[in-house]
Design a protein around this motif. Sequence first.
Motif, mmCIF file in Angstrom:
data_model
loop_
_atom_site.group_PDB
_atom_site.id
_atom_site.type_symbol
_atom_site.label_atom_id
_atom_site.label_comp_id
_atom_site.label_asym_id
_atom_site.label_seq_id
_atom_site.Cartn_x
_atom_site.Cartn_y
_atom_site.Cartn_z
ATOM 1 N N ARG A 75 0.721 -16.949 0.597
ATOM 2 C CA ARG A 75 1.987 -17.384 0.478
ATOM 3 C C ARG A 75 2.198 -16.927 -1.080
ATOM 4 O O ARG A 75 3.343 -16.130 -1.431
ATOM 5 N N ALA A 76 1.476 -17.489 -2.018
ATOM 6 C CA ALA A 76 1.598 -17.116 -3.584
ATOM 7 C C ALA A 76 1.593 -15.639 -3.720
ATOM 8 O O ALA A 76 2.280 -15.127 -4.477
ATOM 9 N N GLN A 77 0.648 -14.941 -3.058
ATOM 10 C CA GLN A 77 0.447 -13.503 -3.227
ATOM 11 C C GLN A 77 1.757 -12.771 -2.709
ATOM 12 O O GLN A 77 2.072 -11.611 -3.311
ATOM 13 N N PHE A 78 2.277 -13.279 -1.581
ATOM 14 C CA PHE A 78 3.382 -12.707 -0.931
ATOM 15 C C PHE A 78 4.645 -12.592 -1.901
ATOM 16 O O PHE A 78 5.506 -11.656 -1.890
ATOM 17 N N LEU A 79 4.708 -13.711 -2.683
ATOM 18 C CA LEU A 79 5.744 -14.092 -3.506
ATOM 19 C C LEU A 79 5.749 -12.983 -4.829
ATOM 20 O O LEU A 79 6.614 -13.002 -5.539
ATOM 21 N N GLN A 80 4.528 -12.434 -4.985
ATOM 22 C CA GLN A 80 4.338 -11.416 -5.974
ATOM 23 C C GLN A 80 4.872 -9.941 -5.990
ATOM 24 O O GLN A 80 4.921 -9.391 -6.551
ATOM 25 N N ILE A 81 5.228 -9.678 -4.572
ATOM 26 C CA ILE A 81 5.905 -8.427 -4.160
ATOM 27 C C ILE A 81 7.129 -8.120 -4.991
ATOM 28 O O ILE A 81 7.722 -9.239 -5.265
ATOM 29 N N ASN A 82 7.254 -6.999 -5.319
ATOM 30 C CA ASN A 82 8.420 -6.767 -6.016
ATOM 31 C C ASN A 82 9.474 -6.408 -4.727
ATOM 32 O O ASN A 82 9.394 -5.151 -4.046
ATOM 33 N N PHE A 83 10.429 -7.449 -5.019
ATOM 34 C CA PHE A 83 11.325 -7.289 -3.462
ATOM 35 C C PHE A 83 12.486 -6.340 -4.026
ATOM 36 O O PHE A 83 13.280 -5.793 -2.802
ATOM 37 N N LYS B 187 -6.906 3.414 -0.767
ATOM 38 C CA LYS B 187 -6.510 3.282 -2.326
ATOM 39 C C LYS B 187 -5.267 2.400 -2.141
ATOM 40 O O LYS B 187 -4.182 2.922 -2.283
ATOM 41 N N LEU B 188 -5.472 1.091 -1.980
ATOM 42 C CA LEU B 188 -4.454 0.037 -1.907
ATOM 43 C C LEU B 188 -3.646 -0.085 -3.081
ATOM 44 O O LEU B 188 -2.434 -0.695 -2.907
ATOM 45 N N GLU B 189 -3.878 0.584 -4.169
ATOM 46 C CA GLU B 189 -2.963 0.392 -5.543
ATOM 47 C C GLU B 189 -1.777 1.357 -5.422
ATOM 48 O O GLU B 189 -0.957 1.346 -5.957
ATOM 49 N N LYS B 190 -2.276 2.305 -4.557
ATOM 50 C CA LYS B 190 -0.989 3.485 -4.364
ATOM 51 C C LYS B 190 0.084 3.099 -3.450
ATOM 52 O O LYS B 190 -0.339 3.122 -2.254
ATOM 53 N N THR B 191 0.975 2.523 -3.936
ATOM 54 C CA THR B 191 2.024 1.938 -2.825
ATOM 55 C C THR B 191 3.434 2.301 -3.165
ATOM 56 O O THR B 191 3.717 2.420 -4.667
ATOM 57 N N THR B 192 4.206 2.219 -2.544
ATOM 58 C CA THR B 192 5.655 2.458 -3.081
ATOM 59 C C THR B 192 6.234 1.108 -3.344
ATOM 60 O O THR B 192 7.306 1.100 -3.962
ATOM 61 N N VAL B 193 5.662 0.056 -3.092
ATOM 62 C CA VAL B 193 5.989 -1.480 -3.229
ATOM 63 C C VAL B 193 5.013 -2.012 -4.103
ATOM 64 O O VAL B 193 3.802 -2.395 -3.406
ATOM 65 N N THR B 194 5.199 -2.648 -5.127
ATOM 66 C CA THR B 194 4.304 -3.378 -5.748
ATOM 67 C C THR B 194 3.831 -4.799 -5.342
ATOM 68 O O THR B 194 4.775 -5.508 -4.801
ATOM 69 N N GLY B 195 2.432 -4.993 -4.914
ATOM 70 C CA GLY B 195 2.284 -6.018 -4.165
ATOM 71 C C GLY B 195 2.234 -5.895 -2.690
ATOM 72 O O GLY B 195 1.784 -7.127 -1.866
ATOM 73 N N SER B 196 2.204 -5.044 -1.985
ATOM 74 C CA SER B 196 2.286 -4.880 -0.690
ATOM 75 C C SER B 196 1.004 -4.703 0.025
ATOM 76 O O SER B 196 0.784 -4.883 1.119
ATOM 77 N N ARG B 197 0.036 -4.667 -0.830
ATOM 78 C CA ARG B 197 -1.193 -4.786 -0.400
ATOM 79 C C ARG B 197 -1.655 -6.064 0.476
ATOM 80 O O ARG B 197 -2.835 -6.244 1.075
ATOM 81 N N ILE B 198 -0.832 -7.062 0.221
ATOM 82 C CA ILE B 198 -0.986 -8.351 0.877
ATOM 83 C C ILE B 198 -1.401 -7.919 2.312
ATOM 84 O O ILE B 198 -2.207 -8.707 2.940
ATOM 85 N N TYR B 199 -0.726 -7.000 3.082
ATOM 86 C CA TYR B 199 -0.813 -7.065 4.313
ATOM 87 C C TYR B 199 -2.466 -6.523 4.826
ATOM 88 O O TYR B 199 -2.978 -6.954 5.671
ATOM 89 N N TYR B 200 -2.985 -5.703 3.768
ATOM 90 C CA TYR B 200 -4.358 -5.435 4.038
ATOM 91 C C TYR B 200 -5.213 -6.518 3.457
ATOM 92 O O TYR B 200 -6.280 -6.829 4.215
ATOM 93 N N ASP B 201 -4.758 -7.310 2.525
ATOM 94 C CA ASP B 201 -5.733 -8.229 2.001
ATOM 95 C C ASP B 201 -5.821 -9.456 3.211
ATOM 96 O O ASP B 201 -6.746 -9.967 3.094
ATOM 97 N N MET B 202 -4.773 -9.597 3.952
ATOM 98 C CA MET B 202 -4.714 -10.814 4.968
ATOM 99 C C MET B 202 -5.451 -10.204 6.120
ATOM 100 O O MET B 202 -5.553 -11.282 7.094
ATOM 101 N N GLN B 203 -5.905 -9.226 6.319
ATOM 102 C CA GLN B 203 -6.490 -8.658 7.686
ATOM 103 C C GLN B 203 -7.644 -9.567 8.021
ATOM 104 O O GLN B 203 -7.954 -9.967 9.066
ATOM 105 N N GLY B 204 -8.585 -9.636 6.975
ATOM 106 C CA GLY B 204 -9.889 -10.258 7.297
ATOM 107 C C GLY B 204 -9.622 -11.876 7.689
ATOM 108 O O GLY B 204 -10.143 -12.390 8.615
ATOM 109 N N PHE B 205 -8.617 -12.461 6.980
ATOM 110 C CA PHE B 205 -8.197 -13.879 7.348
ATOM 111 C C PHE B 205 -7.512 -13.972 8.686
ATOM 112 O O PHE B 205 -7.914 -14.691 9.225
ATOM 113 N N ASN B 206 -6.563 -12.919 9.042
ATOM 114 C CA ASN B 206 -6.126 -12.895 10.124
ATOM 115 C C ASN B 206 -7.113 -12.892 11.454
ATOM 116 O O ASN B 206 -7.032 -13.652 12.309
#
Length: 196
Positions: free
Chosen positions: A124-132, A47-66
Amino acid sequence: MYKKQVALQKILCIGLLIVCALVFVYSLGIMTDLYDALYNTIRNPEKLEKTTVTGSRIYYDMQGFNRDFLHASIAMLVLCVLLFITNTHSRRRYYIGNYAAVGLVSVCGVAFTVWAHNQIQAFRAQFLQINFEELAEHAVKKKSLYTESTFWFDIHYVIFGLLLIGIILLIANVIWKRKLMKAEQALVAQGKGAVA
């Protein structure tokens, strides 16, 4: 003239192999900061929507690309080795195998660069959407890495720029080689005409 050209083609092939090794190392490191900063922000990977940091799902989204990026970088390394298998680095005269090796490395290198650039720019654009702000709070609580740096995304310009320069020089080397081979054939034909 052939000595200079053969020395240059050896340097080019070795340089291209080094650049492909650099691309491979980059493929291993591109996720480093994301792992350190974002891995433990998602409580349940299903459940990638359940996160303590908005936008942090990029880590999982990038797995296939990596994964694909790593495989493609290994393939480029193998293709560069093909230059050595066909003796493109040391052969005085090129044959079909040498042209095929250079063509394969060039086409695959350009295609790899375009594909990787588009993917990396999108992430990179998705990373910049993180709530820093949330990431900073999380980093303090969990004593994890906090970063807003896009270094691992931006460095691809340098790495793939070097790859493209290497490919351009490899193609220029083939053109130079063909000119030298034609000049040599003309001299041989003139020598035969003088003997007759």
